[in-house]
Design a protein around this motif. Structure first.
Motif, PDB file in Angstrom:
ATOM      1  N   ALA A 241      41.851  57.297   6.323  1.00  0.00           N
ATOM      2  CA  ALA A 241      43.052  57.005   7.168  1.00  0.00           C
ATOM      3  C   ALA A 241      43.800  56.592   6.057  1.00  0.00           C
ATOM      4  CB  ALA A 241      42.452  55.816   7.950  1.00  0.00           C
ATOM      5  N   PRO A 242      44.812  57.296   5.415  1.00  0.00           N
ATOM      6  CA  PRO A 242      45.768  57.058   4.346  1.00  0.00           C
ATOM      7  C   PRO A 242      46.381  55.560   4.629  1.00  0.00           C
ATOM      8  CG  PRO A 242      46.080  59.239   4.954  1.00  0.00           C
ATOM      9  CD  PRO A 242      45.126  58.618   5.975  1.00  0.00           C
ATOM     10  N   GLY A 243      46.506  54.830   3.660  1.00  0.00           N
ATOM     11  CA  GLY A 243      47.059  53.431   3.994  1.00  0.00           C
ATOM     12  C   GLY A 243      46.314  52.338   4.301  1.00  0.00           C
ATOM     13  N   GLN A 244      45.285  52.605   5.010  1.00  0.00           N
ATOM     14  CA  GLN A 244      44.358  51.549   5.498  1.00  0.00           C
ATOM     15  C   GLN A 244      43.504  50.921   4.391  1.00  0.00           C
ATOM     16  OE1 GLN A 244      42.410  52.550   9.312  1.00  0.00           O
ATOM     17  NE2 GLN A 244      44.474  53.034  10.145  1.00  0.00           N
ATOM     18  N   HIS A 245      43.331  49.919   4.500  1.00  0.00           N
ATOM     19  CA  HIS A 245      42.269  48.934   3.957  1.00  0.00           C
ATOM     20  C   HIS A 245      41.249  48.231   4.617  1.00  0.00           C
ATOM     21  CE1 HIS A 245      44.872  50.412   0.465  1.00  0.00           C
ATOM     22  NE2 HIS A 245      43.646  50.295  -0.098  1.00  0.00           N
ATOM     23  N   LEU A 246      40.048  48.336   4.436  1.00  0.00           N
ATOM     24  CA  LEU A 246      39.052  47.512   5.004  1.00  0.00           C
ATOM     25  C   LEU A 246      38.821  46.148   4.185  1.00  0.00           C
ATOM     26  CD1 LEU A 246      36.780  46.363   7.170  1.00  0.00           C
ATOM     27  CD2 LEU A 246      35.166  47.744   5.685  1.00  0.00           C
ATOM     28  N   SER A 247      39.639  44.880   4.598  1.00  0.00           N
ATOM     29  CA  SER A 247      39.397  43.733   3.746  1.00  0.00           C
ATOM     30  C   SER A 247      38.202  42.994   4.398  1.00  0.00           C
ATOM     31  CB  SER A 247      40.580  42.964   4.202  1.00  0.00           C
ATOM     32  OG  SER A 247      41.782  43.729   3.679  1.00  0.00           O
ATOM     33  N   VAL A 248      37.305  42.491   3.173  1.00  0.00           N
ATOM     34  CA  VAL A 248      36.283  41.446   3.480  1.00  0.00           C
ATOM     35  C   VAL A 248      36.205  40.450   2.473  1.00  0.00           C
ATOM     36  CG1 VAL A 248      33.836  41.643   3.593  1.00  0.00           C
ATOM     37  CG2 VAL A 248      35.268  43.646   4.111  1.00  0.00           C
ATOM     38  N   TYR A 249      36.092  39.224   3.382  1.00  0.00           N
ATOM     39  CA  TYR A 249      35.740  37.951   2.448  1.00  0.00           C
ATOM     40  C   TYR A 249      34.366  37.646   2.471  1.00  0.00           C
ATOM     41  CZ  TYR A 249      40.957  36.903   2.760  1.00  0.00           C
ATOM     42  OH  TYR A 249      42.195  37.117   2.710  1.00  0.00           O
ATOM     43  N   SER A 250      33.906  37.125   1.255  1.00  0.00           N
ATOM     44  CA  SER A 250      32.251  36.395   1.188  1.00  0.00           C
ATOM     45  C   SER A 250      32.329  35.292   0.301  1.00  0.00           C
ATOM     46  CB  SER A 250      31.745  37.539   0.331  1.00  0.00           C
ATOM     47  OG  SER A 250      32.089  37.996  -0.948  1.00  0.00           O
ATOM     48  N   ALA A 251      31.420  34.605   0.406  1.00  0.00           N
ATOM     49  CA  ALA A 251      31.307  33.242  -0.331  1.00  0.00           C
ATOM     50  C   ALA A 251      30.332  33.324  -1.034  1.00  0.00           C
ATOM     51  CB  ALA A 251      31.000  32.216   0.873  1.00  0.00           C
ATOM     52  N   GLU A 252      30.055  32.479  -2.016  1.00  0.00           N
ATOM     53  CA  GLU A 252      28.789  32.398  -2.901  1.00  0.00           C
ATOM     54  C   GLU A 252      27.722  31.674  -2.299  1.00  0.00           C
ATOM     55  OE1 GLU A 252      26.838  32.761  -6.641  1.00  0.00           O
ATOM     56  OE2 GLU A 252      28.834  33.152  -6.062  1.00  0.00           O
ATOM     57  N   GLY A 254      24.873  30.109  -0.837  1.00  0.00           N
ATOM     58  CA  GLY A 254      24.210  28.701  -0.845  1.00  0.00           C
ATOM     59  C   GLY A 254      25.458  27.559  -1.348  1.00  0.00           C
ATOM     60  N   SER A 255      26.537  27.938  -1.364  1.00  0.00           N
ATOM     61  CA  SER A 255      27.606  27.193  -1.536  1.00  0.00           C
ATOM     62  C   SER A 255      28.210  26.524  -0.604  1.00  0.00           C
ATOM     63  CB  SER A 255      28.929  28.049  -2.446  1.00  0.00           C
ATOM     64  OG  SER A 255      29.301  28.768  -1.392  1.00  0.00           O
ATOM     65  N   ALA A 256      29.031  25.375  -0.677  1.00  0.00           N
ATOM     66  CA  ALA A 256      29.911  24.803   0.380  1.00  0.00           C
ATOM     67  C   ALA A 256      30.589  25.735   1.299  1.00  0.00           C
ATOM     68  CB  ALA A 256      30.658  23.696  -0.253  1.00  0.00           C
ATOM     69  N   SER A 257      31.101  26.758   0.509  1.00  0.00           N
ATOM     70  CA  SER A 257      31.925  27.766   1.305  1.00  0.00           C
ATOM     71  C   SER A 257      30.791  28.465   2.090  1.00  0.00           C
ATOM     72  CB  SER A 257      32.676  28.527   0.200  1.00  0.00           C
ATOM     73  OG  SER A 257      33.575  27.877  -0.181  1.00  0.00           O
ATOM     74  N   ALA A 258      29.943  28.824   1.907  1.00  0.00           N
ATOM     75  CA  ALA A 258      29.009  29.727   2.606  1.00  0.00           C
ATOM     76  C   ALA A 258      28.576  28.884   3.843  1.00  0.00           C
ATOM     77  CB  ALA A 258      27.853  30.024   1.646  1.00  0.00           C
ATOM     78  N   ALA A 259      28.564  27.532   3.606  1.00  0.00           N
ATOM     79  CA  ALA A 259      28.117  26.772   4.997  1.00  0.00           C
ATOM     80  C   ALA A 259      29.264  26.799   5.733  1.00  0.00           C
ATOM     81  CB  ALA A 259      27.844  25.201   4.548  1.00  0.00           C
ATOM     82  N   ALA A 260      30.533  26.595   5.123  1.00  0.00           N
ATOM     83  CA  ALA A 260      31.740  26.700   5.877  1.00  0.00           C
ATOM     84  C   ALA A 260      31.842  27.946   6.744  1.00  0.00           C
ATOM     85  CB  ALA A 260      32.987  26.457   5.158  1.00  0.00           C
ATOM     86  N   LEU A 261      31.416  29.115   6.174  1.00  0.00           N
ATOM     87  CA  LEU A 261      31.409  30.282   6.893  1.00  0.00           C
ATOM     88  C   LEU A 261      30.595  30.198   8.104  1.00  0.00           C
ATOM     89  CD1 LEU A 261      31.867  33.293   4.245  1.00  0.00           C
ATOM     90  CD2 LEU A 261      33.716  32.517   5.549  1.00  0.00           C
TER      91      LEU A 261
END
Length: 288
Positions: A241-252, A254-261
């Motif tokens: 699909a030209p122009g489309q992007h799958l955007s994915v977020y990830s956290a480190e 064991g981090s506080a951000s992983a707990a937030a996710l």
């Protein structure tokens, strides 16, 4: 809005962003223009000053590949910026058409990504589809419809993005890259037109003509429910699909951000928001 001399506009904008010191020239204190002068670019590119002036003024519209490569070197353009220069300066024999519909298989893939926010954006940065985690991450916005409109028109953006200036700069440079890949795309032109009128900040960044596709970066958000979240972002091109992007977020891990996710996932599982986003052609204003 764009003029009918995009090549000249682009050259002027990029020339203004390069200092004489950047290219090894003397930098006097009585310079009347920001960045390089036209004769300095011509000297660095090995072309006559008159020819370069005609390029900027739109009186010369058929530069050779060799000339464009020389100018790209003189202006210190990176790969994406040089590619945009070539698309403006050389005849376009085929124009790609951006896809707007998200394949059902891709929607199912995102639905299966329950631990990370994932969403699909189109060439104009419309959110075409998103999983529950992504909707929960962006839940503070009045509308989750177009990343540019969200950043520049929704006041919440300045609370959500820890570094709003960088987020805005990156988003505009990415849209420039899309507009270069899909010249004349109606949806991109509508977004640019709307934001140029409604957001002076967008208009100023758009006028810089910086072309830089966003592929990966580290993001720092302030979420109203789970607090500060630091995530790594990856944009994966959807080749079907030209122009489309799958955007994915990830956290480190064991981090506080992983707990937030993990807390975001709990909240997402309590809701039942549909995966596919509303039609991006709807032009409702973002409410403050």
């Amino acid at each position: 809005m764009e003029s009918n001399n995009e090549l000249g506009d682009y050259l002027r904008a990029r020339r203004a962003m390069i200092t004489p010191r950047d290219v090894g020239l003397l930098d006097s204190t009585d310079r009347r223009v920001p960045g390089l002068r036209r004769d300095e670019v011509a000297l660095l590119a090995g072309v006559s000053t008159d020819y370069y002036i005609r390029l900027e003024q739109g009186r010369e519209r058929n530069p050779s590949e060799q000339v464009l490569r020389a100018i790209a070197g003189a202006l210190r353009l990176d790969g994406a910026a040089a590619g945009h220069l070539f698309r403006l300066g050389l005849p376009v024999f085929a124009t790609a058409v951006a896809a707007s519909a998200v394949a059902p298989d891709l929607v199912r893939l995102m639905d299966g990504m329950r631990d990370v926010p994932a969403f699909v954006v189109g060439a104009a940065q419309d959110v075409l589809a998103a999983n529950a985690m992504a909707r929960e991450l962006y839940s503070g916005f009045a509308r989750y419809d177009n990343l540019l409109r969200m950043i520049f028109l929704d006041p919440y953006a300045r609370e959500f993005y820890h570094d709003w200036d960088t987020a805005a700069h990156t988003a505009v440079s990415n849209l420039r890259a899309s507009s270069s890949q899909f010249p004349g795309d109606e949806r991109i032109e509508r977004i640019v037109g709307e934001l140029s009128v409604r957001s002076p900040a967008f208009a100023g960044l758009w006028a810089r003509y910086e072309v830089r596709p966003r592929t990966q970066e580290d993001k720092h958000f302030r979420h109203p429910q789970v607090g500060e979240v630091r995530l790594h972002f990856e944009a994966l091109a959807v080749t079907s699909a030209p122009g489309q992007h799958l955007s994915v977020y990830s956290a480190e891990p064991g981090s506080a951000s992983a707990a937030a996710l993990a807390r975001l996932r709990q909240q997402a599982e309590q809701g039942s928001a549909p995966t596919v986003q509303d039609n991006p052609e709807e032009e409702e204003d973002i409410r403050s």
